[in-house]
Enzyme design. Structure first.
Site, PDB file in Angstrom:
ATOM      1  N   THR A   2      -7.833  -5.359  12.270  1.00 40.57           N
ATOM      2  CA  THR A   2      -7.816  -6.809  12.082  1.00 40.57           C
ATOM      3  C   THR A   2      -9.092  -7.241  11.384  1.00 40.57           C
ATOM      4  O   THR A   2      -9.927  -6.411  11.058  1.00 40.57           O
ATOM      5  CB  THR A   2      -7.682  -7.528  13.445  1.00 40.57           C
ATOM      6  N   ALA A 157      -7.560 -10.690   3.708  1.00 39.96           N
ATOM      7  CA  ALA A 157      -6.127 -10.407   3.866  1.00 39.96           C
ATOM      8  C   ALA A 157      -5.494  -9.959   2.552  1.00 39.96           C
ATOM      9  O   ALA A 157      -4.541  -9.168   2.558  1.00 39.96           O
ATOM     10  CB  ALA A 157      -5.404 -11.642   4.410  1.00 39.96           C
ATOM     11  N   CYS A 160      -7.208  -6.073   2.483  1.00 36.66           N
ATOM     12  CA  CYS A 160      -7.036  -5.142   3.608  1.00 36.66           C
ATOM     13  C   CYS A 160      -5.591  -5.148   4.109  1.00 36.66           C
ATOM     14  O   CYS A 160      -5.073  -6.196   4.492  1.00 36.66           O
ATOM     15  CB  CYS A 160      -7.981  -5.538   4.738  1.00 36.66           C
ATOM     16  N   THR A 163      -4.826  -6.641   7.695  1.00 38.42           N
ATOM     17  CA  THR A 163      -5.190  -8.042   7.909  1.00 38.42           C
ATOM     18  C   THR A 163      -4.149  -8.914   7.224  1.00 38.42           C
ATOM     19  O   THR A 163      -3.743  -8.622   6.110  1.00 38.42           O
ATOM     20  CB  THR A 163      -6.591  -8.325   7.307  1.00 38.42           C
TER      21      THR A 163
END
Length: 183
Positions: A2, A157, A160, A163
């Site tokens: 995350t 986001a 990754c 994420t």
């Protein structure tokens, strides 16, 4: 994993995180709440790592906050000591970012309690992307802390795979008296 990011700028402290829960290479859930308020709403905490492990740490940390009457640094240091010395806790795979009006800290399973040098701090698989974006935005824009957290998490986001764009963002407004003391 995350991405959790905190930014301290002006009279704001903001902690945000994405909602993706992955099991290996599979997305299991997209709207998990990994950032929450603790200790009468005075502390914001976010976690990266194993969800079950993080909930255990949230409970322990909240217990330490109660024990130390909301004193963030003492609670963090005691949690880190417990985490490092307790056999069961040592196996937990998670990291925490905690913040209140006075301090922002990262707590790790190796017993580290670190306060950031700059106004931003991030953990998790997209943490480096989010922190780099946040530091650039802090230094080069007039965006608020909340806007910086949102933009930086969205950048992470985009880069990754662990994420996503489902964000939870919490903020604390710092009293003018506290802000003057910190200068």
């Amino acid at each position: 994993m995350t991405t959790i990011l905190t930014v301290r700028k002006g009279n704001q402290v903001v902690v945000g995180g994405d909602g993706q829960v992955s099991l290996g290479n599979t997305v299991m859930k997209g709207n998990a709440r990994k950032v929450r308020r603790l200790y009468r709403g005075e502390v914001i905490a976010g976690f990266a790592g194993g969800t079950a492990d993080a909930f255990t740490l949230f409970e322990r940390f909240e217990g330490q906050l109660e024990k130390h009457q909301g004193h963030l640094v003492r609670a963090a240091v005691d949690l880190a000591k417990d985490w490092r010395s307790d056999r069961a806790l040592r196996k937990l795979e998670a990291m925490l970012i905690v913040a209140n009006k006075e301090s922002t800290l990262i707590i790790t399973g190796t017993g580290d309690v670190v306060e950031p040098q700059h106004g931003a701090l991030a953990i998790g698989s997209g943490g480096n992307f989010a922190e780099a974006a946040a530091r650039a935005l802090i230094d080069n824009t007039d965006l608020t802390a909340k806007e910086i957290v949102e933009k930086s998490l969205n950048i992470a986001a985009d880069i990754c795979v662990f994420t996503n764009h489902s964000l939870t963002i919490e903020e604390i407004t710092i009293d003018a008296q506290l802000e003057d003391k910190s200068k």
